[in-house]
Design a protein around this motif. Structure first.
Motif, PDB file in Angstrom:
ATOM      1  N   VAL A  32     -11.795 -45.629   1.741  1.00 46.84           N
ATOM      2  CA  VAL A  32     -12.978 -45.880   0.936  1.00 46.84           C
ATOM      3  C   VAL A  32     -13.605 -44.864   0.266  1.00 46.84           C
ATOM      4  O   VAL A  32     -14.082 -44.053   0.908  1.00 46.84           O
ATOM      5  CB  VAL A  32     -13.753 -47.010   1.764  1.00 46.84           C
ATOM      6  CG1 VAL A  32     -15.054 -47.361   0.481  1.00 46.84           C
ATOM      7  CG2 VAL A  32     -13.117 -48.276   2.372  1.00 46.84           C
ATOM      8  N   THR A  34     -16.150 -43.711  -2.550  1.00 41.07           N
ATOM      9  CA  THR A  34     -17.347 -44.021  -3.414  1.00 41.07           C
ATOM     10  C   THR A  34     -18.062 -43.040  -4.310  1.00 41.07           C
ATOM     11  O   THR A  34     -17.978 -42.203  -4.155  1.00 41.07           O
ATOM     12  CB  THR A  34     -18.518 -44.417  -2.210  1.00 41.07           C
ATOM     13  OG1 THR A  34     -18.142 -45.401  -1.249  1.00 41.07           O
ATOM     14  CG2 THR A  34     -19.711 -45.026  -3.055  1.00 41.07           C
ATOM     15  N   PRO A  51     -21.502 -47.615   2.086  1.00 41.36           N
ATOM     16  CA  PRO A  51     -20.342 -47.454   1.862  1.00 41.36           C
ATOM     17  C   PRO A  51     -19.479 -47.146   3.374  1.00 41.36           C
ATOM     18  O   PRO A  51     -18.539 -47.646   3.598  1.00 41.36           O
ATOM     19  CB  PRO A  51     -20.014 -46.432   1.011  1.00 41.36           C
ATOM     20  CG  PRO A  51     -21.358 -46.326   0.235  1.00 41.36           C
ATOM     21  CD  PRO A  51     -22.348 -46.813   1.161  1.00 41.36           C
ATOM     22  N   TYR A  54     -19.506 -50.383   5.244  1.00 39.89           N
ATOM     23  CA  TYR A  54     -18.389 -51.265   4.969  1.00 39.89           C
ATOM     24  C   TYR A  54     -17.358 -50.967   5.485  1.00 39.89           C
ATOM     25  O   TYR A  54     -16.057 -51.652   5.654  1.00 39.89           O
ATOM     26  CB  TYR A  54     -18.627 -51.397   3.369  1.00 39.89           C
ATOM     27  CG  TYR A  54     -17.346 -51.916   3.027  1.00 39.89           C
ATOM     28  CD1 TYR A  54     -16.880 -53.337   2.796  1.00 39.89           C
ATOM     29  CD2 TYR A  54     -16.525 -51.171   1.846  1.00 39.89           C
ATOM     30  CE1 TYR A  54     -15.646 -53.841   2.057  1.00 39.89           C
ATOM     31  CE2 TYR A  54     -15.406 -51.636   1.283  1.00 39.89           C
ATOM     32  CZ  TYR A  54     -15.152 -52.925   1.345  1.00 39.89           C
ATOM     33  OH  TYR A  54     -13.799 -53.543   0.612  1.00 39.89           O
ATOM     34  N   ALA A  55     -16.796 -49.491   5.441  1.00 35.64           N
ATOM     35  CA  ALA A  55     -15.705 -49.003   5.841  1.00 35.64           C
ATOM     36  C   ALA A  55     -15.197 -49.221   7.424  1.00 35.64           C
ATOM     37  O   ALA A  55     -14.029 -49.482   7.465  1.00 35.64           O
ATOM     38  CB  ALA A  55     -15.587 -47.492   5.471  1.00 35.64           C
ATOM     39  N   SER A  64     -14.251 -43.411   5.319  1.00 38.05           N
ATOM     40  CA  SER A  64     -15.334 -43.311   4.096  1.00 38.05           C
ATOM     41  C   SER A  64     -15.546 -42.099   3.466  1.00 38.05           C
ATOM     42  O   SER A  64     -15.613 -41.261   4.199  1.00 38.05           O
ATOM     43  CB  SER A  64     -16.608 -43.981   4.517  1.00 38.05           C
ATOM     44  OG  SER A  64     -17.329 -43.612   3.406  1.00 38.05           O
ATOM     45  N   VAL A  95      -9.676 -48.667  -1.586  1.00 34.48           N
ATOM     46  CA  VAL A  95     -10.809 -49.360  -2.244  1.00 34.48           C
ATOM     47  C   VAL A  95     -11.734 -48.087  -2.923  1.00 34.48           C
ATOM     48  O   VAL A  95     -11.732 -47.191  -2.282  1.00 34.48           O
ATOM     49  CB  VAL A  95     -11.594 -50.113  -1.358  1.00 34.48           C
ATOM     50  CG1 VAL A  95     -12.571 -50.869  -1.861  1.00 34.48           C
ATOM     51  CG2 VAL A  95     -10.585 -51.149  -0.354  1.00 34.48           C
ATOM     52  N   PRO A 233      -8.900 -54.401   3.176  1.00 33.55           N
ATOM     53  CA  PRO A 233      -8.626 -53.106   2.297  1.00 33.55           C
ATOM     54  C   PRO A 233      -7.550 -53.131   1.269  1.00 33.55           C
ATOM     55  O   PRO A 233      -6.661 -53.826   1.463  1.00 33.55           O
ATOM     56  CB  PRO A 233      -8.569 -51.823   3.552  1.00 33.55           C
ATOM     57  CG  PRO A 233      -7.757 -52.682   4.452  1.00 33.55           C
ATOM     58  CD  PRO A 233      -8.418 -54.192   4.490  1.00 33.55           C
TER      59      PRO A 233
END
Length: 233
Positions: A32, A34, A51, A54-55, A64, A95, A233
């Motif tokens: 992920v 960001t 972030p 969420y990861a 992340s 993502v 993901p």
């Protein structure tokens, strides 16, 4: 959410994020990445920013790579993603989260600029960011563009500093910003996700002491919203 940055400070930030990218973007699990400003960076919270939370929720658990920087505008993100190390991480991303535009609108508020024109600039820049990420990635990638509950201070702090009329004007500027982000996401094939519903009513309990950024509970709420909207993901 605005922190004015000098060109030298921006160069240092870009160098640091490039180094972090090279260290953390390891193969073997989803990634992920960001992009954005002080909200996804976790400013004023002393907590794990959304972030990263969420990861961790994703299955398999994702890495992340959080490249968000306090004070970044959409133009700063555009410049950031032109750098080689950043582009390498974006190519590897499963993502991409993008949350930028609040500082653009905060500058418009400070300078007395037209909100509509400022929002148009935000929309154009966000479309450019999403298109650049897609072009660099070379294959389909999920890009989630996040909107704001307020582009400046909110809750008890915002009310004390701006008064009821000032807070209402800030909400109007935020609405223009979110509309521009939503339109840009739709036109460029990204998904727009709003944070407004999380901070509805009196958001004080979800905000840090500065009234400008989420606290730990606020970051948890955003992370759960992201996972609920996009659990794979």
């Amino acid at each position: 959410m605005i922190v004015r940055r000098t060109a030298a400070a921006l160069a240092v930030a870009l160098g640091l994020t490039a180094c972090a990218t090279q260290l953390r973007a390891m193969p073997g699990s989803p990634i992920v990445v960001t992009l954005g400003d002080s909200v996804p960076a976790g400013t004023a919270c002393s907590c794990t920013p959304f972030p990263d939370l969420y990861a961790r929720m994703l299955s398999p658990r994702a890495q992340s790579v959080n490249l968000a920087q306090p004070g970044f505008t959409t133009a700063d993100v555009q410049d950031q993603i032109s750098h080689g190390g950043i582009r390498d991480s974006l190519r590897a991303a499963s993502v991409v989260l993008v949350m930028a535009g609040a500082n653009d609108m905060a500058e418009a508020i400070d300078d007395g600029d037209d909100y509509v024109s400022a929002a148009q600039r935000v929309g154009a820049a966000m479309s450019s960011i999403v298109n650049a990420v897609r072009a660099d990635h070379g294959s389909p990638v999920k890009i989630l563009v996040l909107g704001y509950w307020n582009v400046v201070k909110d809750g008890d702090v915002g009310l004390a500093e701006y008064g009821a009329d000032g807070l209402k004007a800030a909400k109007q500027a935020t609405s223009y910003d979110n509309d521009a982000l939503r339109q840009a996401a739709g036109q460029s094939g990204a998904t727009f996700l709003t944070t407004s519903a999380l901070f509805t009513g009196d958001p004080t309990g979800l905000l840090a002491a500065d009234g400008d950024h989420p606290n730990a509970a606020g970051h948890q709420a955003i992370a759960h919203m992201l996972y609920g909207a996009d659990p794979e993901p």
